[in-house]
Scaffold this motif. Structure first.
Motif, PDB file in Angstrom:
ATOM      1  N   VAL A  14      19.091  51.222  60.787  1.00  0.00           N
ATOM      2  CA  VAL A  14      18.928  52.960  61.042  1.00  0.00           C
ATOM      3  C   VAL A  14      18.935  54.103  60.254  1.00  0.00           C
ATOM      4  O   VAL A  14      17.579  54.477  60.081  1.00  0.00           O
ATOM      5  CB  VAL A  14      19.738  53.112  62.617  1.00  0.00           C
ATOM      6  CG1 VAL A  14      19.271  53.931  62.710  1.00  0.00           C
ATOM      7  CG2 VAL A  14      20.016  52.246  63.688  1.00  0.00           C
ATOM      8  N   SER A 332      13.396  60.110  66.729  1.00  0.00           N
ATOM      9  CA  SER A 332      12.488  59.428  65.812  1.00  0.00           C
ATOM     10  C   SER A 332      12.500  58.054  66.253  1.00  0.00           C
ATOM     11  O   SER A 332      11.984  57.255  65.495  1.00  0.00           O
ATOM     12  CB  SER A 332      14.080  59.305  65.177  1.00  0.00           C
ATOM     13  OG  SER A 332      15.385  58.783  65.849  1.00  0.00           O
ATOM     14  N   GLN A 333      12.271  57.772  67.406  1.00  0.00           N
ATOM     15  CA  GLN A 333      12.032  56.134  68.197  1.00  0.00           C
ATOM     16  C   GLN A 333      10.903  56.401  68.557  1.00  0.00           C
ATOM     17  O   GLN A 333       9.749  55.833  69.646  1.00  0.00           O
ATOM     18  CB  GLN A 333      13.364  56.412  69.161  1.00  0.00           C
ATOM     19  CG  GLN A 333      13.915  55.086  68.201  1.00  0.00           C
ATOM     20  CD  GLN A 333      14.458  54.329  67.176  1.00  0.00           C
ATOM     21  OE1 GLN A 333      13.855  53.175  67.699  1.00  0.00           O
ATOM     22  NE2 GLN A 333      15.323  55.324  65.796  1.00  0.00           N
TER      23      GLN A 333
END
Length: 381
Positions: A14, A332-333
């Motif tokens: 990540v 962020s995804q």
């Protein structure tokens, strides 16, 4: 893999992914040392080429089209050092011996470029006249005369001239904000405030970076991002420049450079204020604390594009305040659809990635603001 190792692996994965999200925005010197990110291998929907790689943004451009289903097959750059680094990054792409070789390859449907800014529009014209579509780094056009020529050729050929406004297309929080605004999360948009600070790092910059004639001026260059976002979020189809100013307040050793600019815009869908500069301090863990505030009749959205100072890690932070709640969103995804939509447009002759007139109007606003900007001298003010 035991539980402890699995947790360590996921944490590192990540962290690495979050760091790589900034690749399209890094300076050329920084970008070149970062490995490429490729989409899962699937049959390519189009073949594309690259001509001119004078700015590191080209790597973000290539990755966007690759994610969208494109296959990079060839490239040309006249600078041996830039070509060698690009070839190392993309070893499967053929290094062409000339621009002509790429332009005359009938299997290539799309050309990407981050050539020196004042050469981008003339190259785009040659691309369109060869029956290919064009996606270029910003600023894609550096003068109103160039814009007139590009408009004429684009209309004549029917080809796509797309400018990669990466601060919208390649920032996941900004993409999410577009979805929220479209869904009515903050009511009718009234105004946007776009802040585009950047880190200077003079020693990493080529000579053309300091020549206003080559890069177009600070509003033409960085400000084009914010003009694009203003039009997009307000939904404006017509707009005008109310006022603008530029200055070189800190770098007298570069007399043709501009380190500060701001402007006010008025459109048929809302208003906008923009500030751009080259004053990001070295103490910040990002090239710039880019921010966008979208004011609506029922609330507002604030985006911290690259960093939440003294707060959460990484970028893509979105804050939503409306009549129901105050909410933070980690974006962020989120998906980045621009590359896929552009490939769709190349195949289907549509305008889903960005309407052509929107691209030209955002550019026109930046160019007019640059042209009419008052030169300020804070030392005499």
């Amino acid at each position: 893999m035991n539980d402890e190792n699995r947790r360590s692996f996921l944490k590192n994965s990540v962290t690495t992914a979050a760091g790589l999200m900034g690749v399209p925005f890094l300076s050329q010197a920084a970008t070149l040392s970062i490995p490429a990110i490729h989409a899962p291998k699937e049959p390519a929907r189009i073949r594309f080429g690259v001509i001119g790689i004078n700015h590191g943004h080209i790597y973000g451009q290539v990755e966007a089209v690759t994610r969208g289903g494109g296959e990079l097959v060839s490239f040309y750059a006249k600078e041996p050092d830039l070509a060698a680094t690009f070839a190392k990054r993309y070893p499967k792409a053929k290094q062409a011996s000339s621009e002509k070789e790429v332009l005359e390859d009938t299997s290539i449907k799309l050309i990407l470029s981050s050539i020196i800014p004042d050469e981008r529009a003339p190259l785009g014209i040659r691309v369109m006249e060869h029956g290919k579509d064009y996606m270029v780094d910003k600023p894609g056009i550096t003068s109103l005369d160039q814009l007139a020529d590009v408009r004429r050729v684009q209309k004549k050929t029917g080809r796509i001239f797309s400018i990669m406004f990466s601060e919208r297309f390649e920032n996941k929080a900004t993409v999410k904000a577009g979805e929220l605004v479209k869904a009515g999360a903050i009511g009718q948009v009234i105004q946007t405030i776009g802040l585009g600070p950047h880190r200077m790092t003079p020693q990493s910059r080529p000579d053309w970076f300091f020549d206003r004639k080559r890069f177009g001026g600070i509003i033409c260059d960085i400000g084009s991002h914010q003009c694009d976002q203003f039009l997009f979020f307000t939904g404006s189809k017509k707009a005008e420049v109310v006022a603008s100013q530029v200055g070189n307040v800190h770098y007298p050793q570069y007399p043709k450079f501009e380190d500060f600019g701001d402007l006010m815009l008025r459109g048929d869908g809302g208003m906008g204020y923009i500030r751009v500069d080259w004053f990001t301090p070295d103490g910040l863990k990002s090239w710039g604390d880019g921010r966008l505030t979208i004011l609506g009749t029922e609330g507002y959205i604030e985006i911290r594009k690259n960093i939440d100072i003294a707060g959460r890690d990484g970028g893509n932070h979105l804050f939503l305040v409306n009549q129901k709640e105050t909410r933070y969103m980690d974006c962020s995804q989120e998906n980045l659809p621009y590359g896929r939509l552009l490939v769709d447009d190349v195949l289907n002759r549509t305008e889903t990635a960005m309407p052509q007139e929107h691209c030209f109007l955002a550019t026109e606003l930046a160019l007019k603001a640059q042209q009419k900007a008052q030169m300020v001298d804070v030392h005499k003010a």
